[in-house]
Design a protein around this motif. Structure first.
Motif, mmCIF file in Angstrom:
data_model
loop_
_atom_site.group_PDB
_atom_site.id
_atom_site.type_symbol
_atom_site.label_atom_id
_atom_site.label_comp_id
_atom_site.label_asym_id
_atom_site.label_seq_id
_atom_site.Cartn_x
_atom_site.Cartn_y
_atom_site.Cartn_z
ATOM 1 N N ALA A 252 1.441 -5.335 14.245
ATOM 2 C CA ALA A 252 1.229 -5.172 12.317
ATOM 3 C C ALA A 252 -0.019 -3.583 12.392
ATOM 4 C CB ALA A 252 0.477 -6.175 11.974
ATOM 5 N N GLN A 253 -0.478 -3.983 13.279
ATOM 6 C CA GLN A 253 -1.512 -3.064 13.513
ATOM 7 C C GLN A 253 -0.874 -1.010 13.095
ATOM 8 O OE1 GLN A 253 -4.906 -2.298 12.802
ATOM 9 N NE2 GLN A 253 -4.896 -0.488 12.509
ATOM 10 N N ALA A 254 0.015 -1.373 14.160
ATOM 11 C CA ALA A 254 1.250 -0.189 14.114
ATOM 12 C C ALA A 254 2.405 -0.277 12.730
ATOM 13 C CB ALA A 254 1.835 -0.220 15.351
ATOM 14 N N CYS A 255 2.082 -0.709 12.182
ATOM 15 C CA CYS A 255 2.785 -0.035 10.447
ATOM 16 C C CYS A 255 1.539 -0.012 9.793
ATOM 17 C CB CYS A 255 3.364 -2.165 10.340
ATOM 18 S SG CYS A 255 4.546 -2.725 11.649
ATOM 19 N N PHE A 256 0.385 -0.730 10.126
ATOM 20 C CA PHE A 256 -0.733 -0.721 9.075
ATOM 21 C C PHE A 256 -0.783 1.105 9.510
ATOM 22 C CE2 PHE A 256 -2.245 -4.608 9.211
ATOM 23 C CZ PHE A 256 -1.104 -5.341 9.032
ATOM 24 N N GLU A 257 -1.053 1.494 10.386
ATOM 25 C CA GLU A 257 -1.544 2.949 10.979
ATOM 26 C C GLU A 257 0.126 4.060 11.025
ATOM 27 O OE1 GLU A 257 -1.885 2.745 14.862
ATOM 28 O OE2 GLU A 257 -4.012 1.651 15.222
ATOM 29 N N PHE A 258 1.251 3.851 10.577
ATOM 30 C CA PHE A 258 2.197 4.697 10.071
ATOM 31 C C PHE A 258 2.040 4.748 8.350
ATOM 32 C CE2 PHE A 258 6.210 5.199 8.800
ATOM 33 C CZ PHE A 258 6.724 6.112 9.616
ATOM 34 N N LEU A 259 2.250 3.487 7.725
ATOM 35 C CA LEU A 259 2.012 3.526 6.523
ATOM 36 C C LEU A 259 1.255 4.780 5.621
ATOM 37 C CD1 LEU A 259 2.689 1.794 4.456
ATOM 38 C CD2 LEU A 259 0.615 0.625 4.113
ATOM 39 N N VAL B 27 -6.216 1.950 6.379
ATOM 40 C CA VAL B 27 -5.045 0.614 5.755
ATOM 41 C C VAL B 27 -4.295 -0.385 6.044
ATOM 42 C CG1 VAL B 27 -5.386 2.722 4.189
ATOM 43 C CG2 VAL B 27 -3.129 2.095 6.078
ATOM 44 N N TYR B 28 -4.480 -1.855 5.492
ATOM 45 C CA TYR B 28 -4.221 -3.027 6.164
ATOM 46 C C TYR B 28 -3.161 -2.897 4.378
ATOM 47 C CZ TYR B 28 -4.518 -7.006 7.271
ATOM 48 O OH TYR B 28 -4.131 -8.891 7.295
ATOM 49 N N CYS B 29 -1.820 -3.190 4.548
ATOM 50 C CA CYS B 29 -1.198 -4.105 3.835
ATOM 51 C C CYS B 29 -0.775 -5.303 3.865
ATOM 52 C CB CYS B 29 0.093 -2.661 3.659
ATOM 53 S SG CYS B 29 0.930 -3.315 2.545
ATOM 54 N N THR B 30 -1.278 -6.497 2.737
ATOM 55 C CA THR B 30 -1.096 -7.638 2.982
ATOM 56 C C THR B 30 0.550 -8.195 3.003
ATOM 57 O OG1 THR B 30 -1.696 -7.734 1.130
ATOM 58 C CG2 THR B 30 -3.139 -8.281 2.247
ATOM 59 N N LYS B 31 1.049 -7.127 2.075
ATOM 60 C CA LYS B 31 3.137 -7.761 2.255
ATOM 61 C C LYS B 31 3.484 -7.270 3.344
ATOM 62 C CE LYS B 31 6.117 -6.598 -0.887
ATOM 63 N NZ LYS B 31 6.788 -6.612 -2.025
ATOM 64 N N ILE B 32 2.755 -5.997 4.098
ATOM 65 C CA ILE B 32 3.097 -5.679 5.771
ATOM 66 C C ILE B 32 2.625 -6.792 6.501
ATOM 67 C CG2 ILE B 32 2.988 -4.264 7.451
ATOM 68 C CD1 ILE B 32 3.470 -2.352 5.756
ATOM 69 N N ALA B 33 2.004 -7.554 6.371
ATOM 70 C CA ALA B 33 0.929 -8.673 6.561
ATOM 71 C C ALA B 33 2.062 -9.864 6.819
ATOM 72 C CB ALA B 33 -0.282 -9.082 6.459
ATOM 73 N N SER B 34 2.210 -10.135 5.675
ATOM 74 C CA SER B 34 3.269 -11.227 5.004
ATOM 75 C C SER B 34 4.021 -11.083 6.243
ATOM 76 C CB SER B 34 3.210 -11.202 3.337
ATOM 77 O OG SER B 34 4.038 -12.781 3.253
ATOM 78 N N GLY C 76 0.895 -1.234 -0.207
ATOM 79 C CA GLY C 76 -0.143 0.090 -0.137
ATOM 80 C C GLY C 76 0.150 1.421 -0.313
ATOM 81 N N ARG C 77 2.060 1.350 0.508
ATOM 82 C CA ARG C 77 2.673 2.876 0.322
ATOM 83 C C ARG C 77 3.050 2.857 -0.501
ATOM 84 N NH1 ARG C 77 9.564 1.838 2.165
ATOM 85 N NH2 ARG C 77 10.143 3.885 0.978
#
Length: 204
Positions: free
Chosen positions: A177-184, A97-104, A79-80
Motif C-alpha cells: 500500500a505504501q508503495a502505491c501511495f508513493e506512486f500516486l 499522501v495516503y489514499c483510503t480508496k487504494i487501501a480499501s 487522491g489520484r
C-alpha cells in the motif's frame, strides 16, 4: 461539527498537525475542462475548513504550503483525481499522501464496493449523504447543504485510515500500500500528460 468557510485561501493561523484529510470539488470530472472550485480539509478533530478558491488565478499560498509540506500526511479518498487537479490548477505536487480508496482495494478484497460512502458505512457505521455531489460548485455563494457535504467528505478520513491500516497490517499488505501511495503523484502526472485511460503495465 464546525465548518469554517474561507474565501481564497486558508488563514495563517490554521494548523492541521501531522496529518490532514483533503478533498476537492470541481465543475466536473474531466481534467483540463472542468475547473477546481473548492478544497476542504480536516485535522480529524470534527472541524472542517472549506476553501472557496478564487478563479482563475488560484492564489492560495497557505493552502499550497499545506499540500506540499513534507511533514504533513495528506489523506484522500481517490487522491489520484485531487492530486492531478492540484497540479494542474495550483501548480503543486502534493506529497506525502495516503489514499483510503487504494487501501480499501488492497484490504477489503471481499467486496468491489470501494466508494467513500460504502467504506464509511461498513467500517465506521456512518451513513453519508451524496445529494450535493453534482451541485454547482462554481457558484459565487455556497449553500449550507454544499458546505455540509464538503465537510462530510473529509471528517471521517482519519478514522477510516486507522481502520484500514489495521486491516492492511493484518493481511500483510502495508508495504504494498505504501508503495502505491508513493506512486500516486506520478500516476496523476501520467493522467495530466494524456495517459489517463492507459494501463502502462498491461501486455497489450
Amino acid at each position: 461539527m464546525t465548518v469554517h468557510l474561507h474565501e481564497g485561501d486558508l488563514p495563517d493561523s490554521v494548523d492541521f498537525g501531522a496529518s490532514v484529510a483533503v478533498d476537492s470539488e470541481t465543475m466536473g470530472l474531466r481534467l483540463g475542462r472542468d475547473p477546481l472550485c473548492v478544497v476542504q480539509l480536516s485535522a480529524g478533530d470534527g472541524d472542517a475548513h472549506v476553501v472557496q478558491l478564487r478563479r482563475p488565478d488560484y492564489d492560495a499560498p497557505n493552502l499550497k504550503r499545506v499540500l506540499t509540506d513534507p511533514g504533513v500526511l495528506k489523506i484522500f479518498h481517490f487522491g489520484r483525481f485531487d492530486i492531478a487537479m492540484f497540479a494542474l490548477h495550483l501548480g503543486v505536487t502534493t506529497t506525502p499522501v495516503y489514499c483510503t480508496k487504494i487501501a480499501s482495494k488492497l484490504a477489503r478484497t471481499y467486496t468491489d464496493r470501494h466508494g467513500l460512502k460504502d467504506v464509511t458505512r461498513e467500517l465506521l457505521s456512518v451513513d453519508m449523504s451524496k445529494a450535493q455531489q453534482s451541485s454547482d460548485w462554481g457558484s459565487a455563494k455556497l449553500s449550507p447543504e454544499q458546505l455540509a457535504y464538503a465537510a462530510s467528505d473529509v471528517l471521517n478520513l482519519h478514522a477510516l485510515k486507522a481502520r484500514l491500516d489495521a486491516m492492511l497490517v493484518r493481511e500483510g499488505r502495508m508495504e504494498l500500500a505504501q508503495a502505491c501511495f508513493e506512486f500516486l503523484p506520478w500516476r496523476a502526472k501520467l493522467d495530466l500528460a494524456g495517459w489517463e485511460d492507459a494501463d502502462l503495465f498491461a501486455h497489450s
